[in-house]
Design an enzyme around this catalytic site. Structure first.
Site, PDB file in Angstrom:
ATOM      1  NE  ARG A 166      -9.290  11.299   9.996  1.00  0.00           N
ATOM      2  CZ  ARG A 166      -8.412  10.539   9.316  1.00  0.00           C
ATOM      3  NH1 ARG A 166      -8.770   9.360   8.836  1.00  0.00           N
ATOM      4  NH2 ARG A 166      -7.193  10.953   9.114  1.00  0.00           N
ATOM      5  CG  ASP A 220     -11.336   4.342   6.856  1.00  0.00           C
ATOM      6  OD1 ASP A 220     -10.770   5.165   7.590  1.00  0.00           O
ATOM      7  OD2 ASP A 220     -11.164   4.295   5.625  1.00  0.00           O
ATOM      8  CB  SER A 236      -7.749   5.765   8.196  1.00  0.00           C
ATOM      9  OG  SER A 236      -8.233   5.832   6.887  1.00  0.00           O
ATOM     10  CG  HIS A 272      -1.748   1.239   1.348  1.00  0.00           C
ATOM     11  ND1 HIS A 272      -2.924   1.383   0.645  1.00  0.00           N
ATOM     12  CD2 HIS A 272      -1.573   2.390   2.046  1.00  0.00           C
ATOM     13  CE1 HIS A 272      -3.441   2.574   0.916  1.00  0.00           C
ATOM     14  NE2 HIS A 272      -2.649   3.208   1.755  1.00  0.00           N
ATOM     15  CE  LYS A 308      -8.651   2.912   4.197  1.00  0.00           C
ATOM     16  NZ  LYS A 308      -8.712   4.300   3.744  1.00  0.00           N
TER      17      LYS A 308
END
Ligand code: URA
Ligand code: CA
Length: 441
Positions: free
Chosen positions: A168, A161, A183, A82, A187
């Site tokens: 947010r 999330d 967050s 990621h 995921k």
């Protein structure tokens, strides 16, 4: 438990129990807590922080708010990669087929982009016919056969999330390390990988503008992984200038193909190889990352990686003729050459500004749900430290709107500067963070 008491506790700087955090998230997911109470709690977290144990509890509560994917039907160690997001950051399109060719199963869920350019799913949609939604059965079947599949993140992955992120975004609570770390990790954990490799970007084109904050974010995520039993490692990489040459969806697909074909920008290639070698190491395929790096180079040289890319595209219904014929990807109507106005060294190519320019051309989204122009973007021909002559090609703007192209031409004059001072090449990989801590490279 009264929600008001939980908010008060954090406001006054106390620590939550796991139960309080799980209850808050579960009730909010079910719409039993109003946005204003969640917003107040988020601001309290922003101001007072969270311990690593609280952050791990928040991560798991958000991961469990929806479907937890089970990839146990796929043999081997599944390592998910990621990136925290950068400009001309085409690493996933290169890495997925490359490490799959080396034996790492790549079962990936990717997002759409919000911001400068599209996400991996947007880029893949530049390939005619490519299906980014597959049933769970099809996803598993393609993985078993080809060792690689990439699909869009379903709405049922960590829905808490998604809801919290939207809140947010409008309550000035994005830039909080515990909130960002939980967050991202929620995921990744829900998406089912055994191990997680993070590419944490640092610089003016990244979320984290300085090395100290980027290391703290990386350490937090690595520590969460350790606490919840999913080994996590992070590579810290520079995002002061765009990583590759291409910014924009079609252009980035073409650049990924070039890298897999042994051509293309050396910086993007190097970062992909470093990340790939870490993935081989985490998957237990090659313990020496220097050897892993060489194995991946060889898979590029002998075309195995490029063939894997074609196989992957075909398996998900995409047109493989784009390999070797970039014209089969969406093409912009107007291509405007921008040339150097001076002789000298390239001093700066501001990644944040270049990303903004690509977005103005239509390559990224300014608001959620916006349709993007897959053909639009910028192709850079120079890098920081290059010596250039007056009139030499600096970059090409690909667009479909004259006014936007003019606007971008003006912005580029400040985003890219040329001067007399010699500038050393940017250091791309700043360090590796694993359970032992930070190691500079
Ligand atoms: N990316 C995420 O997924 N979440 C954040 O909070 C920030 C970046
Ligand atoms: Ca050059």
């Amino acid at each position: 438990m009264r929600i008001l008491d939980v908010i008060t506790k954090k406001r006054d700087g106390f620590m939550h129990t796991d139960l309080e955090i799980h209850h808050f998230i579960e009730a909010y997911t079910k719409d039993e807590i109003p946005d204003y109470q969640m917003a107040a709690w988020l601001m309290a977290i922003f101001l007072k922080g969270m311990s690593i144990e609280e952050t791990a509890a928040l991560t798991m509560a958000m991961a469990k708010s929806g479907n937890m994917i089970d990839l146990s039907a796929i043999p081997g160690v599944k390592v998910d990669k990621h990136s925290t997001g950068g400009v001309a950051d085409t690493t996933t399109l290169v890495l997925a087929p490359l490490v799959a060719a080396a034996g790492v199963p790549v079962a990936k869920m990717s997002g759409r982009g919000l911001g400068f350019t599209g996400g991996t799913i947007d880029k893949l949609e530049a390939i005619a016919g490519f299906k980014t939604t597959l049933s769970q059965d099809e996803f598993i079947r393609i993985l078993q056969k080809h060792n690689v599949a990439i699909i869009g993140q379903s709405a049922d992955i960590a829905p808490a999330d998604g809801k919290i992120y939207a809140l947010r975004d409008v309550t000035a609570t994005i830039e909080s390390i515990p909130l960002i770390a939980s967050s991202i990790m929620s995921k990744k954990i829900a998406a089912g990988a055994d191990k997680i490799l993070l590419d944490v970007k640092v610089g003016n084109g990244a979320f984290m503008k300085n090395v100290k904050d980027a290391i703290t974010l990386a350490e937090t995520m690595v520590h969460i992984g350790q606490l919840v039993g999913r080994e996590t490692r992070a590579v810290l990489s520079s995002m002061d200038e765009p990583l590759g040459q291409a910014i924009g969806n079609s252009l980035e697909v073409e650049e990924a193909i070039a890298i897999l074909d042994g051509r293309g920008e050396k910086s993007l290639r190097h970062v992909c190889l470093v990340l790939g070698a870490q993935m081989l190491n985490m998957a237990g395929i090659e313990s020496d990352v220097n050897v892993g790096y060489k194995i991946l180079c060889e898979l590029i040289t002998n075309k195995t990686a490029l063939n894997k890319f074609k196989e992957f595209i075909a398996a998900q219904g995409g047109n493989v003729d784009i390999v070797g014929n970039g014209k089969k990807l969406p093409q912009a109507k107007i291509k405007t050459r921008v040339v150097c106005t001076d002789e000298g060294f390239i001093q700066k190519i501001d990644a944040g500004q270049l990303g903004y320019c690509a977005m103005r051309l239509g390559a990224g989204r300014e608001y959620k749900g916006q349709k993007i122009d897959l053909s639009a973007g910028i192709m850079l021909e120079q890098r920081v430290g290059d010596f250039v002559k007056k009139g030499q090609l600096l970059c090409t703007i690909h667009g479909n709107d004259e006014t936007r192209i003019k606007e971008v031409q003006e912005l580029l004059a400040n985003a890219i500067t040329i001067g007399n001072d010699y500038i050393p090449k940017t250091k791309l990989i700043l360090g590796i963070i694993d359970q032992r801590g930070f190691q500079a490279t």
